[in-house]
Design a protein around this motif. Sequence first.
Motif, short mmCIF file in Angstrom:
data_model
loop_
_atom_site.label_atom_id
_atom_site.label_comp_id
_atom_site.label_asym_id
_atom_site.label_seq_id
_atom_site.Cartn_x
_atom_site.Cartn_y
_atom_site.Cartn_z
N CYS A 1 -47.53 41.21 37.17
CA CYS A 1 -47.73 42.32 36.24
C CYS A 1 -48.34 41.73 34.97
CB CYS A 1 -46.43 43.04 35.93
SG CYS A 1 -46.65 44.51 34.89
N ARG A 2 -49.35 42.39 34.44
CA ARG A 2 -50.12 41.85 33.31
C ARG A 2 -49.83 42.58 32.01
NH1 ARG A 2 -52.73 42.44 37.98
NH2 ARG A 2 -53.70 40.60 38.94
N ASP A 3 -48.63 43.11 31.86
CA ASP A 3 -48.33 43.91 30.67
C ASP A 3 -48.34 43.07 29.39
OD1 ASP A 3 -46.14 42.58 31.68
OD2 ASP A 3 -44.69 43.99 30.86
N LEU A 4 -47.76 41.85 29.44
CA LEU A 4 -47.72 41.03 28.23
C LEU A 4 -49.11 40.63 27.78
CD1 LEU A 4 -44.66 38.62 28.63
CD2 LEU A 4 -44.92 40.56 27.10
N SER B 1 -61.54 29.68 24.31
CA SER B 1 -60.57 30.79 24.36
C SER B 1 -60.71 31.74 23.18
CB SER B 1 -59.14 30.23 24.43
OG SER B 1 -58.85 29.46 23.27
N ARG B 2 -60.70 31.20 21.98
CA ARG B 2 -60.71 32.06 20.80
C ARG B 2 -62.11 32.38 20.30
NH1 ARG B 2 -56.21 32.80 17.88
NH2 ARG B 2 -57.44 32.90 15.95
N GLY B 3 -63.05 31.49 20.57
CA GLY B 3 -64.39 31.72 20.05
C GLY B 3 -65.29 32.52 20.97
N ASP C 1 -49.38 36.70 23.26
CA ASP C 1 -49.32 36.28 24.66
C ASP C 1 -50.72 36.22 25.28
OD1 ASP C 1 -46.42 36.03 25.26
OD2 ASP C 1 -46.39 38.11 24.62
N GLU C 2 -51.60 37.08 24.83
CA GLU C 2 -52.97 37.04 25.35
C GLU C 2 -53.66 35.73 24.97
OE1 GLU C 2 -57.06 39.77 25.26
OE2 GLU C 2 -55.45 40.09 23.80
N GLU C 3 -53.50 35.32 23.71
CA GLU C 3 -54.09 34.05 23.29
C GLU C 3 -53.49 32.87 24.05
OE1 GLU C 3 -53.69 33.69 19.11
OE2 GLU C 3 -54.92 35.45 18.63
N GLY C 4 -52.18 32.90 24.26
CA GLY C 4 -51.55 31.83 25.03
C GLY C 4 -52.06 31.79 26.46
N PHE C 5 -52.24 32.96 27.07
CA PHE C 5 -52.77 33.03 28.44
C PHE C 5 -54.16 32.43 28.51
CE2 PHE C 5 -55.38 35.34 31.51
CZ PHE C 5 -54.70 35.07 32.69
N ASN D 1 -49.72 34.02 39.07
CA ASN D 1 -48.36 34.54 39.18
C ASN D 1 -47.42 33.83 38.20
OD1 ASN D 1 -49.21 36.26 41.16
ND2 ASN D 1 -48.42 35.03 42.86
N LYS D 2 -47.62 32.51 38.04
CA LYS D 2 -46.78 31.76 37.10
C LYS D 2 -47.12 32.12 35.66
CE LYS D 2 -46.04 27.77 40.14
NZ LYS D 2 -46.25 26.31 40.32
N LEU D 3 -48.40 32.29 35.36
CA LEU D 3 -48.80 32.63 33.99
C LEU D 3 -48.29 34.01 33.58
CD1 LEU D 3 -52.48 31.29 33.84
CD2 LEU D 3 -50.42 30.25 32.88
N HIS D 4 -48.16 34.92 34.55
CA HIS D 4 -47.67 36.27 34.24
C HIS D 4 -46.18 36.43 34.53
CE1 HIS D 4 -51.72 37.69 33.54
NE2 HIS D 4 -52.11 37.36 34.76
#
Length: 956
Positions: free
Chosen positions: A209-212, A255-257, A219-223, A930-933
């Motif tokens: 599930c991709r809610d976070l 990631s951020r740029g 959490d999006e930046e961490g992903f 699956n682990k990242l989410h």
Amino acid sequence: SYLQTSLSIWGWGSLGLVLFLVTFGPFAIFYFAFYILCFVGGGFVVTLLFGKSNSEKYLEQCEHSFLPCTSVGIPKCIEEMKREARPIKIDRRLTGANIIDEPLQQVIQFSLRDYVQYWYYTLSDDESFLLEIRQALQYALVQFSARSKETDWQPYFTTRLVDDFGTHLRVFRKAQQRIAEKGDQMKDQAEELVDTFFEVEVEMEKEVCRDLVCTSPKDEEGFLRDLCEVLLYILLPPGDFQNKIMRYFVREILSRGILLPLINQLSDPDYINQYVIWMIRDSNCNYEAFMNIIKLSDNIGELEAVKDKASEELQYLRSLDTAGDDINTIKNQINSLLYVIKVCDSRIQRLQSGKEIDTVKLAANFGKLCTVPLDHILVDNVALQFFMDYMQQIGGQAHLFFWMTVEGYRVTAQQQLEVLQSRQKDGKHQTNQTKGLLRAAAFGVYEQYLSEKASPRVNIDDNLVAKLAETLNHEDPTPEIFDDIQRKVYELMLRDERFYPSFKQNVLYVRMLAELDMLKDPSFRGSDDGEGESFNGSPTGSINLSLDDLSNVPSDETVQLHAYISDTGVCNDHGKTYALYAITVHRRNANSEEMWKTYRRYSDFHDFHMRITEQFENLANILKLPGKKTFNNMDREFLEKRKKDLNAYLQLLLNPEVMKASPALAHYVYDFLENKAYSKGKGDFARKMDTFVNPLRNSMRNVSNAVKSIPDSLAEGMTKMSDNMGKMSERLGQDIKQSFFKVPPLMQKTYSDPDHCRVAAPIDDNVDDNIPLRVMLLLMDEVFDLKERNQWLRRNIKNLLQQLIRATYGDTINRKIVDHVDWMTSPEQVADAVKRFRDAFWPNGILAETVPRRDKAIRMRTRVAGKTKLLEVMPDELKHIIGAETTRKGILRVFEMFQHSQLNKRMVYVFLERFLETLFPQNKFPELFNKLHSRSKQMQRYKQRLHSTQAPSLQK
């Protein structure tokens, strides 16, 4: 004793000091101190000189020993820094295609310049660190390019991408249904929809599930950081990856740029709305479509934005100082804006009060509905599915299925006999075999519906059944063998109160009218206070004059309708010049009289004439439309002559005898004369295609209907029968066989779609191999919810799509699609995509500034414009196949799905994940995702619910 000892020490000390001073004098103390100091200093000097000589001897010995030379240290560093910097050579090859490498190198250069160099040069002038970062990026791109060339992208673009979009749409549809089932008014329905969406997602996906990622920026930046680090691990050499400083810099740049701004832009609903409008920019907005969007809108922000803009335009028009002909145009525009404001106010008031009205329920209780004849229902795909559902509810489906089966049998028998006659002329004799197959098919129909063993059995006159049995036993079957009984069944369905008469009083009939676009919202009628604002010369009460009021009046109430062309004019719209005819319409009945004006082009008359002559063949010999003229068709004399001819055409059309001879004609006439933009039934291309497709489509429909109700024992006979037909009949037989083995005898309404599953299973037999059919059928299933509706309609649509694709492209369509995918991934197209990315982020080589968020009112009006254009661009042919209401709801559902940035992010991340899984099939990306989410809150709740439901069963 201690005291005596202390006195003795002081006594002796004092005696010694006195004797020293008496003997050597008072300066003896200074001499003594000086002697001691000289002794100490001399010893220090001797030690220093001795140590230096020994050290020099030791160093001389070390120079000739085996030990390496000692480092010069800081001086050496200073010397190296003073040397002139050598030029750095960079290998600019990345993908092997120069047209791709050049823009890619510019992207790398701009990224380093704007994200690293601007702060790095404040710390150091050494470019070796920048060189290492650049080389690392280039190496990663080289590896990425090599992987891309080895990957087969055709399954990704034609299967996985479509499946993921269909799954996303299914989750959204289920979330909407779940919210509708709750029925309560939520404080924040958008937030509730997002939560429900991810709740349905975890139930469907089971493991992820991709809610976070979609709802939490942190959490999006961490992903993205974790994902970029994994990609660097795969693409970079081990030595470069172990360099943490460089790895972190590259990770943050990616990631951020790059990724995060790109994903935010693709997920922005306003950006998507603008892109939709840009894609269909050639389509002009239709007034009727715009008003339908306003009336259907459930967003107060949209309505207020439209109202404010209309008020602004109204104020501007009232400030103009005009005279002459312009004043009439201004008045019409003012009246139109006043009506728009009035509709917006009414809609806002209803939404704020929470008294939303279901149009179908309102119309069901309203009393006046259009009457659609039974013979039209039986030949219309959309109407037939509702009548079929009703007949199944009351247990009368056997009568309807018998009528449809006989229609199919008649067409099949006629085709087989024609083929038999043609083969007999060629000297080929298969008479007994063909007649035997026809006899078997006829007996199958008899046993299924008319015999004593039939269940359910068609209740009809026993004498007719006995006569039919006698004919089947002693005579060869003919195409007309069931005609007498079929006619009786039709009369029974028409007159029996259980069937057609009761169907007209059922809510399914009202829904059928909505799908046929013959049901308008009666809540937007003219104001009761008699305000006389008008649009295009019509009273307010007639602006939304519904078809209910026009076409359905009690039989004892006479309605008189008169129309004539009162004026002609020439219009210029976007460089196109055409003639416009103003039609004045009078409608009188016992209680009221109304008058309005409507405007039509000659092409509208032509389309209307084609439509009614197709439906009513007898009119083709009565009505003659004035012919077209290619040159000088804007001449005044010609326009007057055409006006006279069109007037004669109208008067003949409205003749009471003509209307009485064809009762269903009134619906088409009233629709044509309504004060609204005329909706053409079919375009020129569609009419040309009909000459080829219609016979094939009708044959397919009838044969498919016939086979669906024939017992299993006749499958082999029907298949052998199809082998004797020509090339087209052979393909038709294959479709028959497919439908035959899938459909139960009485075509019960089935729901083959599970509540919670991904759109990834095979759709149907012989569909997965046909790429365009699979894509079109899957999208139609999910957009218009066909699987939840009558399966008979879905099968007809599938067969029609199959034949249309074969007729348009032939059997080479898959090859063309594969070639198109190859073209999409060609160096030219990839280079073009990289250039677009470069120009979007660095226009003219300068980093693009963050685009300020547009004003809310502008964004709301963009939403209205986007929905209006989407409804306008939908072809009328689609509405005729699956229904106007279903089409409208499906299109608006897709549009609404894109109005939530969190849901858009989920779709973007799904596409990204599938892309990486396709590009790196051996790196176990599914398990990684699956682990990242795994920290998803919805996933944790789902596991808790699953555990709580499984615990009691385990205890038992």
